[in-house]
Design a protein around this motif. Structure first.
Motif, PDB file in Angstrom:
ATOM      1  N   GLN A  58      42.851  31.532  57.652  1.00  0.00           N
ATOM      2  CA  GLN A  58      41.725  31.908  56.775  1.00  0.00           C
ATOM      3  C   GLN A  58      41.091  30.692  56.093  1.00  0.00           C
ATOM      4  O   GLN A  58      40.265  30.840  55.193  1.00  0.00           O
ATOM      5  N   LEU A  74      39.886  44.160  48.697  1.00  0.00           N
ATOM      6  CA  LEU A  74      40.870  43.892  49.752  1.00  0.00           C
ATOM      7  C   LEU A  74      40.628  44.584  51.104  1.00  0.00           C
ATOM      8  O   LEU A  74      40.470  43.914  52.123  1.00  0.00           O
ATOM      9  N   TRP A 131      37.366  43.802  52.738  1.00  0.00           N
ATOM     10  CA  TRP A 131      37.360  42.347  53.000  1.00  0.00           C
ATOM     11  C   TRP A 131      38.153  42.031  54.272  1.00  0.00           C
ATOM     12  O   TRP A 131      37.721  41.219  55.100  1.00  0.00           O
ATOM     13  N   THR A 156      38.161  39.164  57.555  1.00  0.00           N
ATOM     14  CA  THR A 156      39.430  38.520  57.900  1.00  0.00           C
ATOM     15  C   THR A 156      39.813  38.733  59.363  1.00  0.00           C
ATOM     16  O   THR A 156      40.144  37.776  60.073  1.00  0.00           O
ATOM     17  N   PHE A 160      51.343  43.649  56.029  1.00  0.00           N
ATOM     18  CA  PHE A 160      51.659  44.509  54.883  1.00  0.00           C
ATOM     19  C   PHE A 160      51.939  45.894  55.436  1.00  0.00           C
ATOM     20  O   PHE A 160      51.637  46.171  56.606  1.00  0.00           O
ATOM     21  N   ALA A 203      41.497  34.499  50.606  1.00  0.00           N
ATOM     22  CA  ALA A 203      41.039  35.332  49.494  1.00  0.00           C
ATOM     23  C   ALA A 203      41.024  34.488  48.232  1.00  0.00           C
ATOM     24  O   ALA A 203      40.171  34.661  47.362  1.00  0.00           O
TER      25      ALA A 203
HETATM   26  N1  GUN Z   1      46.956  42.156  52.494  1.00  0.00           N
HETATM   27  C1  GUN Z   1      47.095  42.260  53.823  1.00  0.00           C
HETATM   28  N2  GUN Z   1      46.551  41.225  54.461  1.00  0.00           N
HETATM   29  C2  GUN Z   1      46.072  40.402  53.510  1.00  0.00           C
HETATM   30  C3  GUN Z   1      45.384  39.153  53.546  1.00  0.00           C
HETATM   31  O1  GUN Z   1      45.126  38.568  54.586  1.00  0.00           O
HETATM   32  N3  GUN Z   1      45.027  38.644  52.338  1.00  0.00           N
HETATM   33  C4  GUN Z   1      45.323  39.249  51.164  1.00  0.00           C
HETATM   34  N4  GUN Z   1      44.954  38.678  50.028  1.00  0.00           N
HETATM   35  N5  GUN Z   1      45.942  40.427  51.113  1.00  0.00           N
HETATM   36  C5  GUN Z   1      46.318  40.999  52.268  1.00  0.00           C
END
Ligand code: GUN
Ligand code: ZN
Length: 438
Positions: A86, A97, A100, A105, A209, A329
């Motif tokens: 990133q 999030l 985004w 992303t 996540f 981010a």
């Molecule tokens: N949660 C899952 N993927 C991401 C990511 O790439 N960046 C952030 N800040 N939170 C996430």
């Protein structure tokens, strides 16, 4: 006393935190400040540290020696959460999030299937870390194994201690960016065998996540951790309210978000959870009981409008915490800029973040969060010689302010408020100077 066989020595003003503490109020007593100090390293390790007066007799005639009379030398900064793919997308406008991720992303990370592209960005990324005084980082790569090879190869060129891993992600993302439970397991296993413990490299099992992994994939992640208990686990947790609601829908049988990771065997001493902005009381308790760590990412939490991280709670609940830039981010590679925002995030909650506490989080506290405090984080003899030389006067405004400082704590606070990569005069990794500001 006979002279020590020294490869490298650095003389100057040194500042570090001598030992870890369990309360923020104890940090001031752990601060070590030596106005005219000397650090001697051999083969990447610190073999002597103290005052110039005491140490000068120990210097070998052939020593490679640098003297920084006006600057401030501190341990290398530790970034406990950053995304290498990133790098190019900092400052993507207008979304929180989940939007985004989909809008910016995932399309960006798709490019990292190409090894040549990954190599190019890995070189830039590692240089940017060093230019910002960051000597160790815990890094998300992309889903592609080539991205992990590219990053570790770039880190190896400087003997830098990085922890990184391939993203595991098998749902709720573009098909081209998804692996499967089995391929994620096999690919991660090969990468662990190839990279974990090779030189200074360390591996992290990296499910993106909970929403982007099926339960089947989380089982595989837990299986990897059970097979390789010495490797890390690195993921995101409780960053954004919509994300938390989504996890509760996807995993109704679990007590909450952290319980998903806990259920699959992914909490523990080498597990690092980025964000943790909205943890519930039981989750704080679970973080403490499992000795898991948090990466506090203030520039990201503000940029994505995620919320205000309650840093004070980490002391109350005795949960390890480090600082993360969370590029892309997050909005800066600089830990100084990250601390500037960390201070404001605490101000908005009526709390004070002192300069010494800030230094602790950026160095020894970060090392502790990464379970590397026996190797990194201060100038204790036997530790690895990663350190940086800070120029406190990189701009006219900084000089004006520094001329009026009242002692080292005030000088450090001004640096953390106003500083960035312009303040990094030199970066040393494993005893070698790997970056000098032009
Ligand atoms: N949660 C899952 N993927 C991401 C990511 O790439 N960046 C952030 N800040 N939170 C996430
Ligand atoms: Zn992140």
């Amino acid at each position: 006393m006979s002279p020590i066989q020294a490869q490298h020595a650095v003389r100057g003003r040194f500042l570090d935190i001598q030992h870890s503490v369990s309360q923020a109020s104890d940090i001031a007593q752990a601060v070590r400040y030596i106005e005219d100090g000397l650090l001697i390293t051999v083969d990447g390790k610190i073999i002597w540290f103290g005052t110039w007066q005491e140490g000068q007799a120990l210097l070998n005639k052939n020593v490679i020696f640098e003297h920084y009379p006006k600057q401030l030398i501190v341990p290398g900064f530790i970034d406990t959460h950053i995304h290498f793919p990133q790098t190019e997308m900092v400052g993507a406008y207008g979304e929180q999030l989940l939007e985004w991720l989909n809008t910016y992303t995932f399309p960006t990370e798709l490019q990292f299937k190409d090894k040549a592209y990954a190599d190019q960005i890995a070189q830039f990324f590692v240089h940017e870390l060093l230019k910002n005084g960051t000597t160790t980082a815990l890094v998300f790569c992309s889903v592609h194994t080539a991205s992990v090879d590219a990053l570790f190869e770039a880190a190896e060129q400087h003997q830098m201690r990085l922890i990184a891993g391939k993203v595991m992600m098998d749902r709720h993302a573009p098909a081209e960016l998804c692996d499967t439970p089995e391929s994620a397991y096999q690919d991660s296993k090969k990468l662990i065998e190839k990279w974990h413990g090779k030189g200074r490299n360390l591996y992290a099992i990296t499910p993106r996540f909970a929403p982007t992994s099926t339960p089947e994939q989380l089982v595989k992640a837990g299986q990897l951790k059970a097979e390789y208990p010495e490797v890390y686990v690195h993921t995101h947790l409780s960053e954004n309210k919509n994300e938390i609601a989504w996890v509760k829908e996807l995993f109704p049988e679990q007590k909450g978000y952290l319980d998903v990771y806990h259920h699959y065997g992914l909490t523990g001493q080498r597990s690092v959870f980025a964000h943790c902005v909205h943890l519930e009381e039981e989750e704080w308790d679970c973080m403490h009981e499992t000795n898991s760590a948090i990466a506090f990412c203030p520039t990201s939490n503000l940029f994505l409008g995620s919320g205000l991280f309650p840093l004070k709670k980490t002391w109350e609940k005795q949960v390890k915490v480090g600082l993360g830039t969370d590029i892309g981010a997050g909005t800066s590679f600089s830990q100084l800029q990250t601390l500037n925002e960390a201070y404001k995030v605490q101000q908005l909650q009526g709390n004070k973040l002192s300069a010494f506490e800030s230094l602790y989080h950026a160095t020894l506290g970060g090392a502790k969060a990464l379970d590397l405090h026996d190797k990194l984080g201060n100038f204790n003899v036997g530790k690895e010689a990663d350190f940086i030389v800070l120029d406190l006067n990189a701009t006219a405004l900084q000089t004006l302010r520094q001329q009026r400082t009242q002692g080292i704590e005030d000088a450090l606070f001004a640096l953390m408020t106003m500083g960035d990569d312009r303040n990094i005069q030199a970066t040393y990794v494993y005893g070698e100077r790997v970056y000098v500001k032009k």
